[in-house]
Write a protein that holds these residues in place. Sequence first.
Motif, PDB file in Angstrom:
ATOM      1  N   MET A  59       0.846  -1.201   0.000  1.00 29.06           N
ATOM      2  CA  MET A  59       0.000   0.000   0.000  1.00 29.06           C
ATOM      3  C   MET A  59       0.874   1.241   0.000  1.00 29.06           C
ATOM      4  O   MET A  59       1.842   1.315   0.745  1.00 29.06           O
ATOM      5  N   SER A  60       0.535   2.209  -0.834  1.00 24.97           N
ATOM      6  CA  SER A  60       1.288   3.452  -0.788  1.00 24.97           C
ATOM      7  C   SER A  60       0.772   4.308   0.372  1.00 24.97           C
ATOM      8  O   SER A  60      -0.278   4.044   0.932  1.00 24.97           O
ATOM      9  N   THR A  61       1.552   5.315   0.718  1.00 27.33           N
ATOM     10  CA  THR A  61       1.209   6.136   1.876  1.00 27.33           C
ATOM     11  C   THR A  61      -0.096   6.895   1.659  1.00 27.33           C
ATOM     12  O   THR A  61      -0.292   7.514   0.614  1.00 27.33           O
ATOM     13  N   ARG A  62      -0.994   6.825   2.642  1.00 26.27           N
ATOM     14  CA  ARG A  62      -2.242   7.593   2.604  1.00 26.27           C
ATOM     15  C   ARG A  62      -2.116   8.759   3.572  1.00 26.27           C
ATOM     16  O   ARG A  62      -1.827   8.562   4.757  1.00 26.27           O
ATOM     17  N   VAL A  63      -2.334   9.962   3.048  1.00 29.52           N
ATOM     18  CA  VAL A  63      -2.220  11.157   3.887  1.00 29.52           C
ATOM     19  C   VAL A  63      -3.630  11.658   4.221  1.00 29.52           C
ATOM     20  O   VAL A  63      -4.404  11.998   3.313  1.00 29.52           O
ATOM     21  N   LEU A  64      -3.960  11.664   5.491  1.00 28.52           N
ATOM     22  CA  LEU A  64      -5.291  12.106   5.914  1.00 28.52           C
ATOM     23  C   LEU A  64      -5.180  13.332   6.818  1.00 28.52           C
ATOM     24  O   LEU A  64      -4.419  13.325   7.794  1.00 28.52           O
ATOM     25  N   ALA A  65      -5.922  14.383   6.462  1.00 33.38           N
ATOM     26  CA  ALA A  65      -5.998  15.568   7.325  1.00 33.38           C
ATOM     27  C   ALA A  65      -7.220  15.422   8.212  1.00 33.38           C
ATOM     28  O   ALA A  65      -8.326  15.194   7.724  1.00 33.38           O
ATOM     29  N   ILE A  66      -7.023  15.519   9.520  1.00 30.23           N
ATOM     30  CA  ILE A  66      -8.149  15.445  10.450  1.00 30.23           C
ATOM     31  C   ILE A  66      -8.518  16.889  10.781  1.00 30.23           C
ATOM     32  O   ILE A  66      -7.790  17.586  11.497  1.00 30.23           O
ATOM     33  N   ALA A  67      -9.619  17.342  10.203  1.00 28.66           N
ATOM     34  CA  ALA A  67      -9.940  18.762  10.305  1.00 28.66           C
ATOM     35  C   ALA A  67     -11.431  19.000  10.473  1.00 28.66           C
ATOM     36  O   ALA A  67     -12.268  18.219  10.003  1.00 28.66           O
ATOM     37  N   THR A  90      -4.312  20.759   1.423  1.00 30.24           N
ATOM     38  CA  THR A  90      -3.625  20.745   0.127  1.00 30.24           C
ATOM     39  C   THR A  90      -2.677  19.547   0.023  1.00 30.24           C
ATOM     40  O   THR A  90      -2.449  19.024  -1.063  1.00 30.24           O
ATOM     41  N   ALA A  91      -2.177  19.115   1.173  1.00 29.63           N
ATOM     42  CA  ALA A  91      -1.209  18.013   1.183  1.00 29.63           C
ATOM     43  C   ALA A  91      -1.868  16.635   1.275  1.00 29.63           C
ATOM     44  O   ALA A  91      -1.199  15.620   1.081  1.00 29.63           O
ATOM     45  N   ALA A  92      -3.174  16.600   1.575  1.00 26.88           N
ATOM     46  CA  ALA A  92      -3.806  15.327   1.937  1.00 26.88           C
ATOM     47  C   ALA A  92      -4.492  14.641   0.760  1.00 26.88           C
ATOM     48  O   ALA A  92      -4.967  15.296  -0.164  1.00 26.88           O
ATOM     49  N   HIS A  93      -4.566  13.299   0.831  1.00 29.64           N
ATOM     50  CA  HIS A  93      -5.423  12.558  -0.095  1.00 29.64           C
ATOM     51  C   HIS A  93      -6.870  12.681   0.333  1.00 29.64           C
ATOM     52  O   HIS A  93      -7.780  12.628  -0.492  1.00 29.64           O
ATOM     53  N   GLY A  94      -7.073  12.798   1.638  1.00 28.55           N
ATOM     54  CA  GLY A  94      -8.449  12.823   2.121  1.00 28.55           C
ATOM     55  C   GLY A  94      -8.620  13.631   3.391  1.00 28.55           C
ATOM     56  O   GLY A  94      -7.688  13.783   4.183  1.00 28.55           O
ATOM     57  N   LEU A  95      -9.825  14.134   3.544  1.00 32.21           N
ATOM     58  CA  LEU A  95     -10.219  14.789   4.792  1.00 32.21           C
ATOM     59  C   LEU A  95     -10.945  13.769   5.653  1.00 32.21           C
ATOM     60  O   LEU A  95     -11.893  13.122   5.198  1.00 32.21           O
ATOM     61  N   LEU A  96     -10.476  13.614   6.884  1.00 31.70           N
ATOM     62  CA  LEU A  96     -11.204  12.827   7.866  1.00 31.70           C
ATOM     63  C   LEU A  96     -11.866  13.846   8.790  1.00 31.70           C
ATOM     64  O   LEU A  96     -11.189  14.626   9.454  1.00 31.70           O
ATOM     65  N   LEU A  97     -13.183  13.846   8.768  1.00 26.86           N
ATOM     66  CA  LEU A  97     -13.946  14.912   9.411  1.00 26.86           C
ATOM     67  C   LEU A  97     -14.654  14.398  10.658  1.00 26.86           C
ATOM     68  O   LEU A  97     -15.619  13.641  10.551  1.00 26.86           O
ATOM     69  N   PRO A  98     -14.180  14.767  11.840  1.00 29.53           N
ATOM     70  CA  PRO A  98     -14.900  14.360  13.046  1.00 29.53           C
ATOM     71  C   PRO A  98     -16.081  15.291  13.297  1.00 29.53           C
ATOM     72  O   PRO A  98     -15.965  16.507  13.169  1.00 29.53           O
ATOM     73  N   ILE A  99     -17.210  14.696  13.620  1.00 30.39           N
ATOM     74  CA  ILE A  99     -18.399  15.478  13.937  1.00 30.39           C
ATOM     75  C   ILE A  99     -18.882  15.074  15.322  1.00 30.39           C
ATOM     76  O   ILE A  99     -19.099  13.890  15.588  1.00 30.39           O
TER      77      ILE A  99
END
Length: 264
Positions: free
Chosen positions: A1-9, A141-150
């Motif tokens: 698996m390649s690196t997955r970059v997730l922004a928690i925002a 801008t750097a992330a593959h995905g946004l992980l959004l906590p609600i």
Amino acid sequence: MSTRVLAIANQKGGVGKTTTVINLAACLGAAGQSVLVIDIDPQANATSGLGLPRQQGTSLYQVLLRERSIQGLVQETVAPGVQIIPSELDLAGAEIDVARMDGYLQGLSMAMLPIVRNGGYDFILIDCPPSLGVLTMNALTAAHGLLLPIQCEYYALEGLSVITHVVEQLRTTRANPEIEIQGIVMTMFDARTRLSQDVASEVRSHFGDRVYQTMIPRNVRLSEAPSFGKPVIMYDPYCTGSEAYRQLAKEVIARNRRPLGDAQ
Ligand SMILES: Nc1ncnc2c1ncn2[C@@H]1O[C@H](COP(=O)(O)OP(=O)(O)OP(=O)(O)O)[C@@H](O)[C@H]1O
Ligand SMILES: [Mg+2]
């Protein structure tokens, strides 16, 4: 698996971003994944929650100002499999100083390139401050995905269109053509209250299967663990918070794994 970059925002404060970063990272690490946490919140709560002191000169501040490279900033945490680039108060200055630079949105993604290309990590989790300022924008801008906590509370959905619009804009302007809302995590869920149930079903009807099945319960152990500088699975491995973050880690791994049969 390649690196997955997730922004928690989430620009809303206190919704469980940092708690999710610390504990998801620790559970991914415990599941054999190699994880890097990047703390870009000047409050540095992910840094202290993973057992590191706040120390001047250890953060990404100078990297974002292009005064040094990212090499040498990575440190070990108390959690097996989890490393970190810490934050400290200096990073607060980045909101102003970085905004003056050309191409300032790309600062973090440029700085991370050698680490991402190297492929040494399965996951990079970026803990964002509670705003949509320069630091959060760099993370998105750097992330593959946004992980959004609600957070399961009355005004949960208020303001969400702002951050989902930002994600859309980053994609359509091609500032980050790859970014997607990778997942939504419901936090501080209290199964006994009607409100929690209602918020959860409202979020699910709005975001569908982007919402993770696992909901993080309100659990006092989760709020105690950071003062011991430990993720919850090292503080009380069998509490409901530990179980939930382990479950979430499984889902995150499954959702980010390449489809079966996809060539390496
Ligand atoms: N599931 C939970 N159960 C109980 N307490 C929780 C839970 N999740 C978070 N908390 C507590 O709620 C507070 C806010 O959580 P956290 O710091 O993770 O939010 P945040 O979104 O990172 O906040 P900020 O916007 O200030 O960065 C903290 O005191 C934390 O310990
Ligand atoms: Mg936080």
